[in-house]
Design a protein around this motif. Structure first.
Motif, PDB file in Angstrom:
ATOM      1  N   MET A 259       0.848  -1.189   0.000  1.00 25.12           N
ATOM      2  CA  MET A 259       0.000   0.000   0.000  1.00 25.12           C
ATOM      3  C   MET A 259       0.890   1.247   0.000  1.00 25.12           C
ATOM      4  SD  MET A 259      -2.940   0.940   2.726  1.00 25.12           S
ATOM      5  CE  MET A 259      -3.875   2.419   2.545  1.00 25.12           C
ATOM      6  N   THR A 260       0.539   2.213  -0.797  1.00 25.30           N
ATOM      7  CA  THR A 260       1.267   3.470  -0.864  1.00 25.30           C
ATOM      8  C   THR A 260       1.007   4.277   0.399  1.00 25.30           C
ATOM      9  OG1 THR A 260       0.987   3.510  -3.249  1.00 25.30           O
ATOM     10  CG2 THR A 260       1.577   5.574  -2.197  1.00 25.30           C
ATOM     11  N   ASP A 261       2.063   4.914   0.914  1.00 21.18           N
ATOM     12  CA  ASP A 261       1.917   5.727   2.111  1.00 21.18           C
ATOM     13  C   ASP A 261       1.149   6.997   1.756  1.00 21.18           C
ATOM     14  OD1 ASP A 261       2.083   7.043   4.450  1.00 21.18           O
ATOM     15  OD2 ASP A 261       4.262   7.121   4.522  1.00 21.18           O
ATOM     16  N   LEU A 262      -0.027   7.135   2.324  1.00 19.96           N
ATOM     17  CA  LEU A 262      -0.918   8.239   1.993  1.00 19.96           C
ATOM     18  C   LEU A 262      -0.502   9.559   2.634  1.00 19.96           C
ATOM     19  CD1 LEU A 262      -4.220   6.252   2.550  1.00 19.96           C
ATOM     20  CD2 LEU A 262      -3.065   6.673   0.384  1.00 19.96           C
ATOM     21  N   ASN A 263       0.400   9.503   3.594  1.00 19.91           N
ATOM     22  CA  ASN A 263       0.773  10.694   4.349  1.00 19.91           C
ATOM     23  C   ASN A 263       2.268  10.972   4.320  1.00 19.91           C
ATOM     24  OD1 ASN A 263      -1.913  11.346   5.661  1.00 19.91           O
ATOM     25  ND2 ASN A 263      -1.654   9.235   6.279  1.00 19.91           N
ATOM     26  N   ALA A 264       2.962  10.478   3.308  1.00 14.77           N
ATOM     27  CA  ALA A 264       4.425  10.586   3.248  1.00 14.77           C
ATOM     28  C   ALA A 264       4.910  12.035   3.241  1.00 14.77           C
ATOM     29  CB  ALA A 264       4.954   9.862   2.014  1.00 14.77           C
ATOM     30  N   PHE A 265       4.101  12.952   2.783  1.00 14.37           N
ATOM     31  CA  PHE A 265       4.502  14.353   2.661  1.00 14.37           C
ATOM     32  C   PHE A 265       4.338  15.135   3.959  1.00 14.37           C
ATOM     33  CE2 PHE A 265       0.069  13.944   1.848  1.00 14.37           C
ATOM     34  CZ  PHE A 265      -0.491  15.012   2.531  1.00 14.37           C
ATOM     35  N   LEU A 266       3.679  14.566   4.972  1.00 10.21           N
ATOM     36  CA  LEU A 266       3.406  15.304   6.203  1.00 10.21           C
ATOM     37  C   LEU A 266       4.668  15.513   7.032  1.00 10.21           C
ATOM     38  CD1 LEU A 266       0.056  13.720   7.413  1.00 10.21           C
ATOM     39  CD2 LEU A 266       0.399  15.879   6.216  1.00 10.21           C
ATOM     40  N   GLU A 267       4.750  16.694   7.632  1.00 17.15           N
ATOM     41  CA  GLU A 267       5.867  17.048   8.505  1.00 17.15           C
ATOM     42  C   GLU A 267       5.313  17.758   9.730  1.00 17.15           C
ATOM     43  OE1 GLU A 267       8.573  19.520   6.391  1.00 17.15           O
ATOM     44  OE2 GLU A 267       9.049  17.994   4.903  1.00 17.15           O
ATOM     45  N   PRO A 268       6.018  17.688  10.854  1.00 17.76           N
ATOM     46  CA  PRO A 268       5.586  18.424  12.037  1.00 17.76           C
ATOM     47  C   PRO A 268       5.388  19.908  11.721  1.00 17.76           C
ATOM     48  CG  PRO A 268       7.293  16.882  12.625  1.00 17.76           C
ATOM     49  CD  PRO A 268       7.204  16.874  11.118  1.00 17.76           C
ATOM     50  N   GLY A 269       4.315  20.448  12.263  1.00 10.39           N
ATOM     51  CA  GLY A 269       3.987  21.853  12.038  1.00 10.39           C
ATOM     52  C   GLY A 269       2.921  22.069  10.983  1.00 10.39           C
ATOM     53  N   MET A 270       2.719  21.087  10.116  1.00  6.48           N
ATOM     54  CA  MET A 270       1.703  21.225   9.064  1.00  6.48           C
ATOM     55  C   MET A 270       0.309  21.147   9.683  1.00  6.48           C
ATOM     56  SD  MET A 270       3.242  18.934   5.951  1.00  6.48           S
ATOM     57  CE  MET A 270       1.965  19.445   4.789  1.00  6.48           C
ATOM     58  N   PHE A 271      -0.653  21.782   9.013  1.00  6.35           N
ATOM     59  CA  PHE A 271      -2.042  21.742   9.455  1.00  6.35           C
ATOM     60  C   PHE A 271      -2.815  20.750   8.595  1.00  6.35           C
ATOM     61  CE2 PHE A 271      -0.530  25.777  11.019  1.00  6.35           C
ATOM     62  CZ  PHE A 271      -1.036  25.778  12.314  1.00  6.35           C
ATOM     63  N   VAL A 272      -3.703  19.995   9.256  1.00  7.18           N
ATOM     64  CA  VAL A 272      -4.472  18.949   8.578  1.00  7.18           C
ATOM     65  C   VAL A 272      -5.888  18.870   9.144  1.00  7.18           C
ATOM     66  CG1 VAL A 272      -2.454  17.506   8.063  1.00  7.18           C
ATOM     67  CG2 VAL A 272      -3.691  17.174  10.215  1.00  7.18           C
ATOM     68  N   ARG A 273      -6.714  18.141   8.420  1.00  7.05           N
ATOM     69  CA  ARG A 273      -8.041  17.771   8.901  1.00  7.05           C
ATOM     70  C   ARG A 273      -8.183  16.262   8.735  1.00  7.05           C
ATOM     71  NH1 ARG A 273     -11.260  21.925  10.149  1.00  7.05           N
ATOM     72  NH2 ARG A 273     -10.796  23.934   9.220  1.00  7.05           N
ATOM     73  N   HIS A 274      -8.966  15.649   9.615  1.00  2.00           N
ATOM     74  CA  HIS A 274      -9.255  14.221   9.508  1.00  2.00           C
ATOM     75  C   HIS A 274     -10.473  14.092   8.603  1.00  2.00           C
ATOM     76  CE1 HIS A 274     -10.310  10.140  10.441  1.00  2.00           C
ATOM     77  NE2 HIS A 274      -9.266  10.009  11.255  1.00  2.00           N
ATOM     78  N   PRO A 275     -10.383  13.327   7.517  1.00  2.00           N
ATOM     79  CA  PRO A 275     -11.491  13.262   6.549  1.00  2.00           C
ATOM     80  C   PRO A 275     -12.777  12.661   7.105  1.00  2.00           C
ATOM     81  CG  PRO A 275      -9.873  11.568   6.085  1.00  2.00           C
ATOM     82  CD  PRO A 275      -9.280  12.454   7.151  1.00  2.00           C
ATOM     83  N   ASN A 276     -12.687  11.827   8.139  1.00  2.00           N
ATOM     84  CA  ASN A 276     -13.880  11.177   8.691  1.00  2.00           C
ATOM     85  C   ASN A 276     -14.366  11.805   9.990  1.00  2.00           C
ATOM     86  OD1 ASN A 276     -13.652   9.285   6.590  1.00  2.00           O
ATOM     87  ND2 ASN A 276     -12.233   8.064   7.807  1.00  2.00           N
ATOM     88  N   GLU A 277     -13.664  12.820  10.470  1.00  2.00           N
ATOM     89  CA  GLU A 277     -14.002  13.458  11.741  1.00  2.00           C
ATOM     90  C   GLU A 277     -13.983  14.985  11.610  1.00  2.00           C
ATOM     91  OE1 GLU A 277     -15.064  11.748  14.186  1.00  2.00           O
ATOM     92  OE2 GLU A 277     -14.329   9.731  13.724  1.00  2.00           O
ATOM     93  N   PRO A 278     -14.896  15.563  10.844  1.00  2.00           N
ATOM     94  CA  PRO A 278     -14.875  17.015  10.640  1.00  2.00           C
ATOM     95  C   PRO A 278     -15.064  17.815  11.925  1.00  2.00           C
ATOM     96  CG  PRO A 278     -16.896  16.061   9.776  1.00  2.00           C
ATOM     97  CD  PRO A 278     -16.008  14.922  10.140  1.00  2.00           C
ATOM     98  N   ASP A 279     -15.736  17.231  12.924  1.00  2.00           N
ATOM     99  CA  ASP A 279     -15.967  17.939  14.181  1.00  2.00           C
ATOM    100  C   ASP A 279     -14.688  18.136  14.987  1.00  2.00           C
ATOM    101  OD1 ASP A 279     -18.635  18.057  13.539  1.00  2.00           O
ATOM    102  OD2 ASP A 279     -19.212  16.391  14.830  1.00  2.00           O
ATOM    103  N   TRP A 280     -13.612  17.425  14.646  1.00  2.00           N
ATOM    104  CA  TRP A 280     -12.357  17.574  15.363  1.00  2.00           C
ATOM    105  C   TRP A 280     -11.695  18.905  15.044  1.00  2.00           C
ATOM    106  CZ3 TRP A 280      -9.405  12.261  15.065  1.00  2.00           C
ATOM    107  CH2 TRP A 280     -10.143  11.290  15.736  1.00  2.00           C
ATOM    108  N   GLY A 281     -12.081  19.526  13.940  1.00  2.00           N
ATOM    109  CA  GLY A 281     -11.520  20.816  13.562  1.00  2.00           C
ATOM    110  C   GLY A 281     -10.125  20.692  12.978  1.00  2.00           C
TER     111      GLY A 281
END
Length: 61
Positions: A1-23
């Motif tokens: 399986m391809t790593d879906l988050n390989a580009f992420l680094e500490p400090g970046m801002f993200v959202r969880h696709p299945n949990e929009p209420d998390w902000g």
């Protein structure tokens, strides 16, 4: 399986696709497959990066 988050680094801002209420979340650490994110509404959460593709946010709210 391809790593879906390989580009992420500490400090970046993200959202969880299945949990929009998390902000908006800020990546704290990336030790694949575990990604620790501090979300505004729920606090620190450890995500399994091989199961969830976090959505990057480039225009912080």
């Amino acid at each position: 399986m391809t790593d879906l988050n390989a580009f992420l680094e500490p400090g970046m801002f993200v959202r969880h696709p299945n949990e929009p209420d998390w902000g908006l979340g800020q990546v704290q650490s990336v030790i694949m497959p575990r990604i620790t994110v501090n979300f505004r509404e729920v606090g620190k959460v450890v995500i399994n990066g091989s199961q969830v593709a976090l959505v990057p946010v480039f225009d912080e709210e």
